[in-house]
Design an enzyme around this catalytic site. Sequence first.
Site, short mmCIF file in Angstrom:
data_model
loop_
_atom_site.label_atom_id
_atom_site.label_comp_id
_atom_site.label_asym_id
_atom_site.label_seq_id
_atom_site.Cartn_x
_atom_site.Cartn_y
_atom_site.Cartn_z
N GLU A 77 -4.83 -6.49 14.70
CA GLU A 77 -4.49 -5.16 14.50
C GLU A 77 -5.50 -4.12 14.57
O GLU A 77 -5.27 -3.11 14.74
CB GLU A 77 -3.75 -5.39 12.90
CG GLU A 77 -2.66 -4.06 12.60
CD GLU A 77 -2.09 -4.19 11.33
OE1 GLU A 77 -0.92 -4.57 11.52
OE2 GLU A 77 -2.47 -3.98 10.31
N GLU A 135 10.48 -4.61 4.56
CA GLU A 135 10.52 -6.00 4.11
C GLU A 135 10.30 -6.21 2.60
O GLU A 135 10.98 -6.97 1.90
CB GLU A 135 9.59 -6.85 5.00
CG GLU A 135 9.95 -7.11 6.35
CD GLU A 135 9.02 -6.02 7.15
OE1 GLU A 135 8.65 -4.84 6.60
OE2 GLU A 135 8.72 -6.29 8.56
N LYS A 176 9.33 -0.69 14.28
CA LYS A 176 9.85 -0.35 12.89
C LYS A 176 10.92 0.73 13.16
O LYS A 176 11.93 0.68 12.64
CB LYS A 176 8.89 0.21 12.10
CG LYS A 176 7.69 -0.78 11.59
CD LYS A 176 6.73 -0.28 10.32
CE LYS A 176 5.61 -0.88 10.12
NZ LYS A 176 4.63 -0.27 9.25
N LYS A 191 1.01 -1.10 0.10
CA LYS A 191 0.13 0.10 0.16
C LYS A 191 0.94 1.36 0.00
O LYS A 191 0.58 2.19 -0.81
CB LYS A 191 -0.88 -0.08 1.06
CG LYS A 191 -1.79 1.28 1.34
CD LYS A 191 -2.93 0.95 2.64
CE LYS A 191 -3.45 2.35 2.82
NZ LYS A 191 -4.54 2.46 3.93
N GLY A 234 -4.99 -1.58 4.69
CA GLY A 234 -4.04 -2.71 4.46
C GLY A 234 -4.76 -4.10 4.82
O GLY A 234 -4.94 -4.99 3.75
N ARG A 235 -5.32 -4.41 5.69
CA ARG A 235 -5.86 -5.76 6.23
C ARG A 235 -7.03 -5.88 5.77
O ARG A 235 -8.01 -6.78 5.93
CB ARG A 235 -5.94 -5.81 7.58
CG ARG A 235 -6.38 -4.78 8.40
CD ARG A 235 -6.08 -4.82 9.78
NE ARG A 235 -6.55 -3.66 10.73
CZ ARG A 235 -6.05 -2.44 10.95
NH1 ARG A 235 -4.62 -2.36 10.19
NH2 ARG A 235 -6.50 -1.71 11.71
N HIS A 252 -5.00 -32.99 17.14
CA HIS A 252 -3.90 -34.06 17.51
C HIS A 252 -2.48 -33.13 18.09
O HIS A 252 -1.49 -33.42 18.18
CB HIS A 252 -3.32 -34.99 16.48
CG HIS A 252 -4.53 -35.71 16.12
ND1 HIS A 252 -4.59 -36.98 16.59
CD2 HIS A 252 -5.45 -35.84 15.22
CE1 HIS A 252 -5.65 -37.45 15.93
NE2 HIS A 252 -6.12 -36.60 15.29
#
Length: 534
Positions: A342, A204, A502, A198, A256-257, A373
């Site tokens: 978030e 990253e 950050k 965005k 963003g999400r 399990h």
Amino acid sequence: MMNQIWNALRDHHAAVEGRAILELFEDEDRAAVFSACADGMLFDYSKTNIDARGLSLLLDLADNAGVAAKREAMFTGVKINETEGRAVLHTALRNLDVPVIVDGRDVMPDVRATHARMQAFARDVRQGRFTGQGGAITDVVNIGIGGSDLGPAMAVLALAPFHDGPRCHFVSNVDGAHVHDVLAGLDPTTTLVIVASKTFTTIETMTNAETARRWMAAKVANPAAQFAAVSTAAEKTAAFGIDAARVFGFEDWVGGRYSMWGPIGLSIMLAVGPEGFDQFLAGGAVMDAHFRAAPFADNLPVLLALVGVWHNQICGYATRAVLPYDQRLSRLPAYLQQLEMESNGKRVGMDGADLTMNSGPVVWGEPGTNGQHAFYQLIHQGTRVVPCEFLIARIGHEADLRHQHLLLVSNCLAQSEALLRGRSLDEARAIMAKKGLTGDELDRQARHRVFPGNRPSTTLAYEQLTPFTFGQIISLYEHRVFVEGVILGINSYDQWGVELGKELALALQPVLEGKAGTEGKDGSTRQLAQWFKG
Ligand code: F6P
């Protein structure tokens, strides 16, 4: 008024806390009353300790928090993300024909134009008109993180039966191992790289994009020609060297999400085709319409939110397990971790005051039956109560493996039944006695085999995991987060909590490179930095 309702809910909880949920089923209508259906989906929340009084108080909470008015404000482009001065309009991305005015302008013509450009590009790639240096595109690598990764990565997996486009891969972590391992198996001459960010500043993503460009440049004369970008920052994509023809923009009113419905979903469209992608949008739009129109008592997103508030803020259960009995939804818990945590992991309300209750829960989970399990031991017999949210399709995709789907469904239903019913000491003793145990040994062994039961769960059942259903499910969870956020009085659409780390990482980079000292750092950080410098 809100305080009164919260207090009434707490009092009600104190009064009913100790009772057995199972006994509530003496009312034969309970399952039907504490369930809601919408467009082929069934949400059953009858295996919780919510009764008629609890539900009515929870509905009062939604009414008095102003959910209805805020819902309309969101859909119509009011800037409800107040800390960033932005509208919240991911819903516009899936309701393409409805005009939405932001700052006096209808934003939909631009949204539609970008959608049409995405479709044209996806068709060109899928039909071999857009090629790499070595021919038709065989592989797509989406480089992004958080909302620019989790949604598309989940969706491509979820929609595997509809996948007839190029293979899609996802690189997110700044750990070089990720990009290395993904690119290792690919041919750069037939690979398309999508840089999805965005902001187009995320360290990253930009670092991985540079690495991918170097990798491609070793074999491809013009690597930029095999790059596309998805971003709100057109000038930054140009600076990276990506031709505007392959840049798909969106506005800052898409969080963003919440962004996979638009250009961030390009990899999904490449995988399943424009028609499949439109089905996904249609499913989201149908859930939007339900959310906007259905009375709260029948409204799936509202009910999911109210069950969440009951368990987290009233009962005090700190976590929520999301357990899809659907292998293709295996990334749903990770996706929901960002969507929910978030969005609603905030400690200050819209009014700037500290929250006086817990913010949103810790969300976690794994697909069933795998989790059975692994961590279900704790869910059934641990000292903490974990509300469980099961998801299950009525029909699987594998027509020749119907018996396996039946097993899957029976396991899903059995787990919620076991959580509800438990196993008493007497029942455990009877089982051990049948095995021939007697006396002290029988007592000792039986105690370990007791299940306290009375553990709440909900089940969301849907017909089959198609693009349409998948759209409904994701839109449902988005609106649930919205309703919980409104009830808590927080802004679900900013994420300032990710910033400090950050900033500190940027400041530590020169320290690790030996270009700056550790003055001002605490002893532990100094020690760790020293250790890494060797
Ligand atoms: O750091 C958190 C975050 O801003 C998320 O909200 C977002 O989804 C992610 O980073 C990626 O951001 P971008 O799409 O701008 O690269």
